[in-house]
Design an enzyme around this catalytic site. Structure first.
Site, mmCIF file in Angstrom:
data_model
loop_
_atom_site.group_PDB
_atom_site.id
_atom_site.type_symbol
_atom_site.label_atom_id
_atom_site.label_comp_id
_atom_site.label_asym_id
_atom_site.label_seq_id
_atom_site.Cartn_x
_atom_site.Cartn_y
_atom_site.Cartn_z
ATOM 1 C CD GLU A 208 78.367 65.552 92.317
ATOM 2 O OE1 GLU A 208 78.036 65.980 91.206
ATOM 3 O OE2 GLU A 208 79.590 65.711 92.972
ATOM 4 C CG HIS B 104 77.472 59.623 83.148
ATOM 5 N ND1 HIS B 104 78.732 59.082 83.285
ATOM 6 C CD2 HIS B 104 77.510 60.897 83.741
ATOM 7 C CE1 HIS B 104 79.642 60.494 83.528
ATOM 8 N NE2 HIS B 104 78.765 61.241 83.871
#
Length: 328
Positions: A60, A129
């Protein structure tokens, strides 16, 4: 108007902007062949090819840094960040690079990039998440932050973000991708910093973002059955914030509940309440009230997870207390 899903609205927004401007491109994990885990981007690689819909390695920080550099040299990248929780991995690039380049260069450098990601619990995805981290980036000067609540907002705000010369982070509620709503056939954008009054009211203001807008709309309907008139406002963007609309509403109703799915402590509920306290204090008939997610990691247990976020019944009960004076 046409009825389409949130996913379709996002897909349309990106496709239209990529057709309009050759400098717009998309990158992220699984954006091409897989169309992301939520299948929002399916079909784009077939139209635009792998040079403009780019599958990245699982890094990322790496691909967000690539996007910052591309934006500084004239491109308009759209970064797909698979889960909002992963934004921690990108914060140096977003907060120290993208957000500051215009200031540090005296306006000579711009970073017209969009980070598109998601938020929201109650999807049974556990603590890593399921977070709602929009407050994190809203705290950084130089970034704009949008939180759509319907397919209409999802498309209009995303198109505005792609055309903006500043870095923008768009958070979408991951449970909303199959939500259907009306979207215009013709092209449109939604200006940043323009809140939407979804339901006028006189007794209390319900101020919310993202999926909490639907929670407040349900609560307003329940309150109407009890003889209480609630005004529902979708803030649409956290940065810039349409302070004028919120203050005007609270001056009219004298009461407010600010509802958000982010953790309640040090969140946008606190910021909005502080601004209302500064600018509408003498109009208040009851304490400003905040309702956010519990300050705990999001549980995996469905029973426990459902308790951590605000609900329509909870908003209704709190509003009844405020209007009746029981909350004093």
């Amino acid at each position: 108007m046409k009825q389409i899903t949130w996913s379709h609205a996002v897909n349309e927004a990106i496709a239209e902007e990529m057709r309009r401007d050759d400098m717009v491109f998309l990158l992220g994990e699984d954006v091409a062949e897989a169309g992301t885990p939520f299948k929002v981007l399916s079909g784009l690689v077939e139209e635009f090819g792998v040079k403009r819909v780019v599958d990245t390695p699982i890094s990322e920080a790496g691909f967000v840094g690539l996007a910052v550099g591309a934006a500084m040299t004239g491109a308009r990248p759209i970064v797909d960040l698979m889960f909002g929780d992963f934004i921690f991995l990108t914060l140096d690039q977003i907060a120290n690079q993208a957000a500051k380049q215009c200031y540090m260069s005296g306006g000579k450098l711009k970073v017209p990039m969009v980070v598109r990601t998601n938020m929201g619990a109650t999807r049974r995805s556990a603590a890593q998440h399921s977070q709602s981290l929009h407050t994190l980036v809203a705290h950084i000067p130089g970034l704009k932050v949008a939180l759509p609540s319907t397919p209409y907002e999802a498309k209009g705000l995303l198109k505005t973000a792609i055309r903006d010369d500043n870095p923008v982070v768009v958070f979408e509620d991951k449970l909303s991708y199959q939500m259907k709503g009306e979207v215009p056939e013709e092209e449109y954008t939604i200006p940043f910093g323009s809140a939407n009054i979804l339901r006028p009211g006189n007794d209390i203001s319900l101020i919310a973002a993202s999926s909490m807008v639907q929670v407040c709309e349900t609560a307003a309907a329940q309150l109407e059955a009890l003889g209480i008139s609630a005004e529902v406002i979708d803030i649409r963007t956290v940065v810039p914030l349409d302070e004028d609309t919120l203050v005007a509403s609270v001056k009219k109703t004298g009461r407010a509940i600010i509802v958000d799915e982010g953790h309640q402590s040090y969140g946008i509920t606190s910021e909005i309440a502080a601004r209302l306290g500064e600018k509408a204090f003498y109009y208040l008939d009851a304490p400003l009230t905040r309702m956010g997610a519990m300050d705990v990691p999001v549980p995996f247990s469905p029973v426990l997870e459902d308790l951590t976020v605000p609900t329509a019944d909870g908003v209704t009960a709190k509003a009844v207390d405020l209007v009746s004076g029981a909350a004093r």
